[in-house]
Motif scaffolding. Structure first.
Motif, PDB file in Angstrom:
ATOM      1  N   GLN A   1     -22.523 -58.773  61.200  1.00  0.00           N
ATOM      2  CA  GLN A   1     -23.918 -59.129  61.348  1.00  0.00           C
ATOM      3  C   GLN A   1     -24.170 -59.530  62.786  1.00  0.00           C
ATOM      4  O   GLN A   1     -23.299 -60.033  63.469  1.00  0.00           O
ATOM      5  N   THR A   2     -25.394 -59.300  63.193  1.00  0.00           N
ATOM      6  CA  THR A   2     -25.774 -59.730  64.520  1.00  0.00           C
ATOM      7  C   THR A   2     -25.917 -61.243  64.511  1.00  0.00           C
ATOM      8  O   THR A   2     -26.123 -61.859  63.486  1.00  0.00           O
ATOM      9  N   ALA A   3     -25.795 -61.842  65.683  1.00  0.00           N
ATOM     10  CA  ALA A   3     -25.936 -63.299  65.773  1.00  0.00           C
ATOM     11  C   ALA A   3     -27.339 -63.694  65.337  1.00  0.00           C
ATOM     12  O   ALA A   3     -28.320 -63.111  65.779  1.00  0.00           O
ATOM     13  N   ALA A   4     -27.436 -64.645  64.468  1.00  0.00           N
ATOM     14  CA  ALA A   4     -28.725 -65.028  63.899  1.00  0.00           C
ATOM     15  C   ALA A   4     -29.565 -65.831  64.883  1.00  0.00           C
ATOM     16  O   ALA A   4     -29.070 -66.700  65.560  1.00  0.00           O
ATOM     17  N   THR A   5     -30.831 -65.465  64.966  1.00  0.00           N
ATOM     18  CA  THR A   5     -31.820 -66.235  65.709  1.00  0.00           C
ATOM     19  C   THR A   5     -32.741 -66.821  64.657  1.00  0.00           C
ATOM     20  O   THR A   5     -33.595 -66.123  64.138  1.00  0.00           O
ATOM     21  N   PRO A   6     -32.551 -68.102  64.290  1.00  0.00           N
ATOM     22  CA  PRO A   6     -33.330 -68.655  63.178  1.00  0.00           C
ATOM     23  C   PRO A   6     -34.818 -68.502  63.423  1.00  0.00           C
ATOM     24  O   PRO A   6     -35.248 -68.617  64.549  1.00  0.00           O
ATOM     25  N   PRO A   7     -35.628 -68.313  62.392  1.00  0.00           N
ATOM     26  CA  PRO A   7     -35.142 -68.028  61.045  1.00  0.00           C
ATOM     27  C   PRO A   7     -34.803 -66.563  60.890  1.00  0.00           C
ATOM     28  O   PRO A   7     -35.350 -65.710  61.555  1.00  0.00           O
ATOM     29  N   GLY A   8     -33.907 -66.285  59.952  1.00  0.00           N
ATOM     30  CA  GLY A   8     -33.494 -64.928  59.649  1.00  0.00           C
ATOM     31  C   GLY A   8     -33.023 -64.856  58.218  1.00  0.00           C
ATOM     32  O   GLY A   8     -32.911 -65.874  57.538  1.00  0.00           O
ATOM     33  N   ALA A   9     -32.777 -63.658  57.764  1.00  0.00           N
ATOM     34  CA  ALA A   9     -32.322 -63.475  56.390  1.00  0.00           C
ATOM     35  C   ALA A   9     -31.494 -62.206  56.319  1.00  0.00           C
ATOM     36  O   ALA A   9     -31.630 -61.313  57.158  1.00  0.00           O
ATOM     37  N   SER A  10     -30.640 -62.140  55.309  1.00  0.00           N
ATOM     38  CA  SER A  10     -29.876 -60.921  55.078  1.00  0.00           C
ATOM     39  C   SER A  10     -29.738 -60.683  53.586  1.00  0.00           C
ATOM     40  O   SER A  10     -29.831 -61.608  52.786  1.00  0.00           O
ATOM     41  N   ALA A  11     -29.546 -59.430  53.248  1.00  0.00           N
ATOM     42  CA  ALA A  11     -29.335 -59.039  51.861  1.00  0.00           C
ATOM     43  C   ALA A  11     -28.386 -57.855  51.872  1.00  0.00           C
ATOM     44  O   ALA A  11     -28.401 -57.054  52.815  1.00  0.00           O
ATOM     45  N   GLN A  12     -27.547 -57.771  50.853  1.00  0.00           N
ATOM     46  CA  GLN A  12     -26.663 -56.623  50.778  1.00  0.00           C
ATOM     47  C   GLN A  12     -26.364 -56.258  49.329  1.00  0.00           C
ATOM     48  O   GLN A  12     -26.489 -57.093  48.443  1.00  0.00           O
ATOM     49  N   ARG A  13     -26.011 -55.003  49.156  1.00  0.00           N
ATOM     50  CA  ARG A  13     -25.614 -54.475  47.853  1.00  0.00           C
ATOM     51  C   ARG A  13     -24.307 -53.730  48.045  1.00  0.00           C
ATOM     52  O   ARG A  13     -24.122 -53.041  49.039  1.00  0.00           O
ATOM     53  N   GLU A  14     -23.423 -53.880  47.088  1.00  0.00           N
ATOM     54  CA  GLU A  14     -22.158 -53.169  47.114  1.00  0.00           C
ATOM     55  C   GLU A  14     -21.950 -52.500  45.768  1.00  0.00           C
ATOM     56  O   GLU A  14     -22.366 -53.029  44.744  1.00  0.00           O
ATOM     57  N   SER A  15     -21.321 -51.354  45.775  1.00  0.00           N
ATOM     58  CA  SER A  15     -20.930 -50.723  44.523  1.00  0.00           C
ATOM     59  C   SER A  15     -19.637 -49.959  44.760  1.00  0.00           C
ATOM     60  O   SER A  15     -19.276 -49.645  45.893  1.00  0.00           O
ATOM     61  N   GLU A  16     -18.953 -49.710  43.681  1.00  0.00           N
ATOM     62  CA  GLU A  16     -17.679 -49.014  43.760  1.00  0.00           C
ATOM     63  C   GLU A  16     -17.537 -48.134  42.531  1.00  0.00           C
ATOM     64  O   GLU A  16     -17.965 -48.507  41.439  1.00  0.00           O
ATOM     65  N   VAL A  17     -16.958 -46.979  42.714  1.00  0.00           N
ATOM     66  CA  VAL A  17     -16.672 -46.094  41.592  1.00  0.00           C
ATOM     67  C   VAL A  17     -15.262 -45.563  41.780  1.00  0.00           C
ATOM     68  O   VAL A  17     -14.819 -45.327  42.912  1.00  0.00           O
ATOM     69  N   THR A  18     -14.544 -45.450  40.683  1.00  0.00           N
ATOM     70  CA  THR A  18     -13.207 -44.861  40.725  1.00  0.00           C
ATOM     71  C   THR A  18     -13.173 -43.700  39.749  1.00  0.00           C
ATOM     72  O   THR A  18     -13.894 -43.672  38.748  1.00  0.00           O
ATOM     73  N   ALA A  19     -12.337 -42.740  40.065  1.00  0.00           N
ATOM     74  CA  ALA A  19     -12.158 -41.576  39.210  1.00  0.00           C
ATOM     75  C   ALA A  19     -10.702 -41.155  39.296  1.00  0.00           C
ATOM     76  O   ALA A  19     -10.014 -41.448  40.275  1.00  0.00           O
TER      77      ALA A  19
END
Length: 195
Positions: free
Chosen positions: A27-45
């Motif tokens: 992540q970039t250095a935060a300059t308040p105020p700031g926010a972040s959100a993330q999604r992760e997923s994984e699939v195996t076969a």
């Protein structure tokens, strides 16, 4: 802004052969105020069969579904993949938003990094794309969770904010504010041999 992806399906594994690189996420250095959100997923076969000459791999998902993946020439060491091997695909998507000091020009940039297995190693790869853009807020509607903004191309856009951290930031911004956005998308693939 792109919408967050909730899941990666077995059918989407066919896209994997198009993307080869390593996630160097940060992540970039935060300059308040700031926010972040993330999604992760994984699939195996599990690999059912490999046709090296045709460069096709038949995969069985956790739900029993089958998918044939056409593997491009960029994938090295395909001959090492055997039935019973496990293919793992991990996907990450994130957005970091930070208030920026006013007055700087609205800009956009992007970079892509890629890495793949060296000759003789097990097949594997990773890819990351990062897009950075500075936008100017034109209008904020707290009730609907929408923000209208303009970027470097001058085209007004509207985003619907749903992530809790982003909604908190939305309550703090006002028309005329400038916001730095960093969108990151990463994909990693690995093949684990049968034990």
């Amino acid at each position: 802004m792109r919408a967050f992806t909730a899941r990666l399906s077995l059918a989407q594994l066919s896209l994997v052969s198009l993307l080869m690189a390593a996630p160097a996420l940060g992540q970039t250095a935060a300059t308040p105020p700031g926010a972040s959100a993330q999604r992760e997923s994984e699939v195996t076969a599990v690999v059912e069969s490999v046709d090296v000459r045709q460069r096709q791999v038949l995969l069985r998902g956790a739900d029993g579904s089958l998918a044939t993946v056409k593997v491009g020439p960029a994938v090295r060491n395909l001959a090492q993949v055997r039935p019973g091997d496990t293919v793992r695909v991990a996907y990450l998507e994130s957005l970091v938003a930070e208030l920026a000091p006013p007055g700087a020009p609205l800009t956009a940039s992007s970079d892509v990094a890629a890495i793949r297995a060296q000759p003789g190693q097990r097949p594997g790869a990773a890819a990351v794309e990062r897009i950075r853009v500075r936008v100017r807020v034109l209008e904020v509607d707290q009730g609907s969770g929408t923000v209208r903004f303009v970027g470097p191309n001058g085209q007004p856009r509207i985003a619907v904010v749903k992530e809790p951290a982003m909604l908190e930031l939305l309550r703090q911004i006002k028309p005329g504010d400038e916001v730095n956005l960093t969108y990151t998308e990463a994909l990693a693939i690995s093949v684990t041999p049968t034990r």
